[in-house]
Design a protein around this motif. Structure first.
Motif, short mmCIF file in Angstrom:
data_model
loop_
_atom_site.label_atom_id
_atom_site.label_comp_id
_atom_site.label_asym_id
_atom_site.label_seq_id
_atom_site.Cartn_x
_atom_site.Cartn_y
_atom_site.Cartn_z
N ALA A 168 -12.84 -6.35 -10.08
CA ALA A 168 -12.56 -6.69 -8.69
C ALA A 168 -11.14 -6.24 -8.35
CB ALA A 168 -12.69 -8.19 -8.47
N PRO A 169 -10.99 -5.39 -7.33
CA PRO A 169 -9.65 -4.96 -6.94
C PRO A 169 -8.89 -6.09 -6.23
CG PRO A 169 -11.28 -4.07 -5.44
CD PRO A 169 -12.04 -4.79 -6.51
N LEU A 170 -7.61 -6.18 -6.52
CA LEU A 170 -6.73 -7.14 -5.85
C LEU A 170 -5.59 -6.38 -5.20
CD1 LEU A 170 -6.44 -9.89 -8.62
CD2 LEU A 170 -7.87 -9.95 -6.59
N GLU A 171 -5.40 -6.59 -3.91
CA GLU A 171 -4.32 -5.92 -3.20
C GLU A 171 -2.98 -6.59 -3.51
OE1 GLU A 171 -4.81 -5.22 0.95
OE2 GLU A 171 -6.97 -4.87 0.73
N GLY A 172 -1.93 -5.78 -3.59
CA GLY A 172 -0.59 -6.31 -3.82
C GLY A 172 -0.20 -7.27 -2.71
N ASP A 173 0.62 -8.25 -3.06
CA ASP A 173 1.00 -9.28 -2.09
C ASP A 173 2.28 -9.96 -2.57
OD1 ASP A 173 0.83 -10.84 0.17
OD2 ASP A 173 -1.08 -11.75 -0.34
N LEU A 174 2.76 -10.89 -1.77
CA LEU A 174 3.97 -11.65 -2.08
C LEU A 174 3.60 -13.12 -2.21
CD1 LEU A 174 7.16 -11.76 -2.22
CD2 LEU A 174 7.04 -12.34 0.20
N ILE A 175 4.01 -13.73 -3.32
CA ILE A 175 3.84 -15.16 -3.52
C ILE A 175 5.20 -15.79 -3.22
CG2 ILE A 175 3.27 -16.99 -5.15
CD1 ILE A 175 1.62 -14.88 -6.69
N PRO A 176 5.33 -16.51 -2.10
CA PRO A 176 6.63 -17.05 -1.71
C PRO A 176 7.16 -18.11 -2.70
CG PRO A 176 5.05 -17.15 0.10
CD PRO A 176 4.29 -16.80 -1.13
N ALA A 177 8.47 -18.28 -2.70
CA ALA A 177 9.11 -19.30 -3.53
C ALA A 177 8.75 -20.69 -3.04
CB ALA A 177 10.62 -19.11 -3.51
N ARG A 178 8.57 -21.62 -3.96
CA ARG A 178 8.35 -23.04 -3.66
C ARG A 178 7.15 -23.27 -2.73
NH1 ARG A 178 11.23 -26.10 -6.55
NH2 ARG A 178 11.37 -27.77 -5.06
N SER A 179 6.05 -22.54 -2.96
CA SER A 179 4.88 -22.71 -2.11
C SER A 179 3.61 -22.37 -2.90
CB SER A 179 4.98 -21.83 -0.88
OG SER A 179 4.96 -20.47 -1.25
N LYS A 180 2.46 -22.50 -2.20
CA LYS A 180 1.17 -22.13 -2.77
C LYS A 180 0.70 -20.85 -2.09
CE LYS A 180 -0.67 -26.64 -3.99
NZ LYS A 180 -1.78 -27.58 -3.80
N HIS A 181 -0.13 -20.08 -2.83
CA HIS A 181 -0.63 -18.81 -2.31
C HIS A 181 -2.05 -18.59 -2.83
CE1 HIS A 181 -0.34 -14.75 -0.74
NE2 HIS A 181 -0.84 -14.31 -1.88
N ASN A 182 -2.95 -18.17 -1.95
CA ASN A 182 -4.33 -17.90 -2.35
C ASN A 182 -4.57 -16.41 -2.51
OD1 ASN A 182 -5.11 -20.60 -2.32
ND2 ASN A 182 -5.66 -20.54 -0.17
N ILE A 183 -5.30 -16.06 -3.56
CA ILE A 183 -5.73 -14.69 -3.79
C ILE A 183 -7.26 -14.69 -3.74
CG2 ILE A 183 -5.78 -12.77 -5.43
CD1 ILE A 183 -3.17 -13.84 -6.59
N SER A 184 -7.84 -13.90 -2.84
CA SER A 184 -9.29 -13.88 -2.66
C SER A 184 -9.87 -12.52 -3.01
CB SER A 184 -9.65 -14.19 -1.21
OG SER A 184 -9.13 -15.42 -0.82
N THR A 185 -11.07 -12.53 -3.60
CA THR A 185 -11.80 -11.30 -3.88
C THR A 185 -13.26 -11.63 -4.15
OG1 THR A 185 -11.78 -9.24 -5.16
CG2 THR A 185 -11.40 -11.28 -6.38
N THR A 186 -14.10 -10.62 -4.19
CA THR A 186 -15.50 -10.80 -4.57
C THR A 186 -15.79 -9.95 -5.79
OG1 THR A 186 -16.24 -9.04 -3.10
CG2 THR A 186 -16.30 -11.28 -2.23
N VAL A 187 -16.72 -10.43 -6.61
CA VAL A 187 -17.07 -9.75 -7.85
C VAL A 187 -18.58 -9.57 -7.89
CG1 VAL A 187 -17.02 -9.90 -10.37
CG2 VAL A 187 -15.12 -10.81 -9.06
N ASP A 188 -19.03 -8.31 -8.00
CA ASP A 188 -20.45 -8.01 -8.21
C ASP A 188 -20.67 -7.87 -9.71
OD1 ASP A 188 -21.14 -7.92 -5.47
OD2 ASP A 188 -20.30 -5.90 -5.33
N ILE A 189 -21.49 -8.75 -10.27
CA ILE A 189 -21.71 -8.75 -11.71
C ILE A 189 -22.65 -7.62 -12.09
CG2 ILE A 189 -22.65 -10.08 -13.64
CD1 ILE A 189 -21.61 -12.58 -12.28
N GLY A 190 -22.23 -6.83 -13.08
CA GLY A 190 -23.05 -5.73 -13.59
C GLY A 190 -24.22 -6.26 -14.40
N VAL A 191 -25.40 -6.25 -13.82
CA VAL A 191 -26.58 -6.86 -14.42
C VAL A 191 -27.02 -6.13 -15.68
CG1 VAL A 191 -28.98 -7.49 -14.00
CG2 VAL A 191 -27.30 -7.71 -12.18
#
Length: 189
Positions: free
Chosen positions: A99-122
């Motif tokens: 699953a690709p994740l785009e670069g981002d900034l996680i701010p100091a003293r806070s919470k940050h969510n990273i979202s993605t979807t994963v298609d499982i290789g059957v």
């Protein structure tokens, strides 16, 4: 003439000692209070976005997971800017999804969510010798690994290269169509 140089030497010596003391105090503060600490990583939400199983006429399984990881950076006085990366989902050591994740900034003293979807290789999943046993028990066990490379910035003054490594153990309950997970993380400077 020698009498006018002596006060200058004393002034320079006192200034140098004062500067060294301030520098030592700043280093001690940075190494104790401001030093980057392990962020908390939790799988805030791992849900089945799509689940389709067919037995007849041929066995088929399509699974898509929606992942939301929460990075808790409350303990850190520095922000973390990471580059584009890829999260890997493996089944008993065999990588079955990326699953690709785009670069981002996680701010100091806070919470940050990273979202993605994963298609499982059957194909790789079904070929595993563990698949039949675990699917008959109703639980498939996966491991998600994500490595974030970037820069930690403390007060926009100190810049340190860092690598945040996160591992999540994921259990997919087939009958209930739910997911449970436990995550751990490490930060290396």
């Amino acid at each position: 003439m020698p009498s006018t140089r002596r006060p200058l030497k004393i002034y320079c010596g006192i200034s140098a000692i004062f500067f060294i003391i301030i520098l030592v105090i700043l280093i001690v503060i940075f190494l104790t209070l401001l030093r980057p600490k392990q962020p908390g990583v939790t799988a805030n939400s791992i849900t089945l976005k799509h689940f389709d199983a067919e037995v007849f006429p041929a066995f088929g399984l399509n699974v898509t997971l929606a992942l939301v990881l929460t990075i808790n950076n409350h303990r850190n006085y520095g922000s973390f800017k990471y580059d584009n990366t890829t999260a890997y989902l493996s089944y008993h050591g065999e990588v079955i999804a990326e699953a690709p994740l785009e670069g981002d900034l996680i701010p100091a003293r806070s919470k940050h969510n990273i979202s993605t979807t994963v298609d499982i290789g059957v194909d790789k999943l079904v070929e595993s010798p563990y698949f039949l046993n675990e699917s008959s028990q109703g639980v498939l066990n996966f491991t998600s690994v994500t490595t974030l490379r970037g820069i930690v910035r403390v007060f926009k003054v100190f810049h340190l290269h860092a690598v945040a490594h996160s591992t999540c153990e994921v259990a997919l309950f087939l009958k209930l169509e739910t997911v449970d997970s436990i995550c751990t993380s490490k930060l290396k400077l």
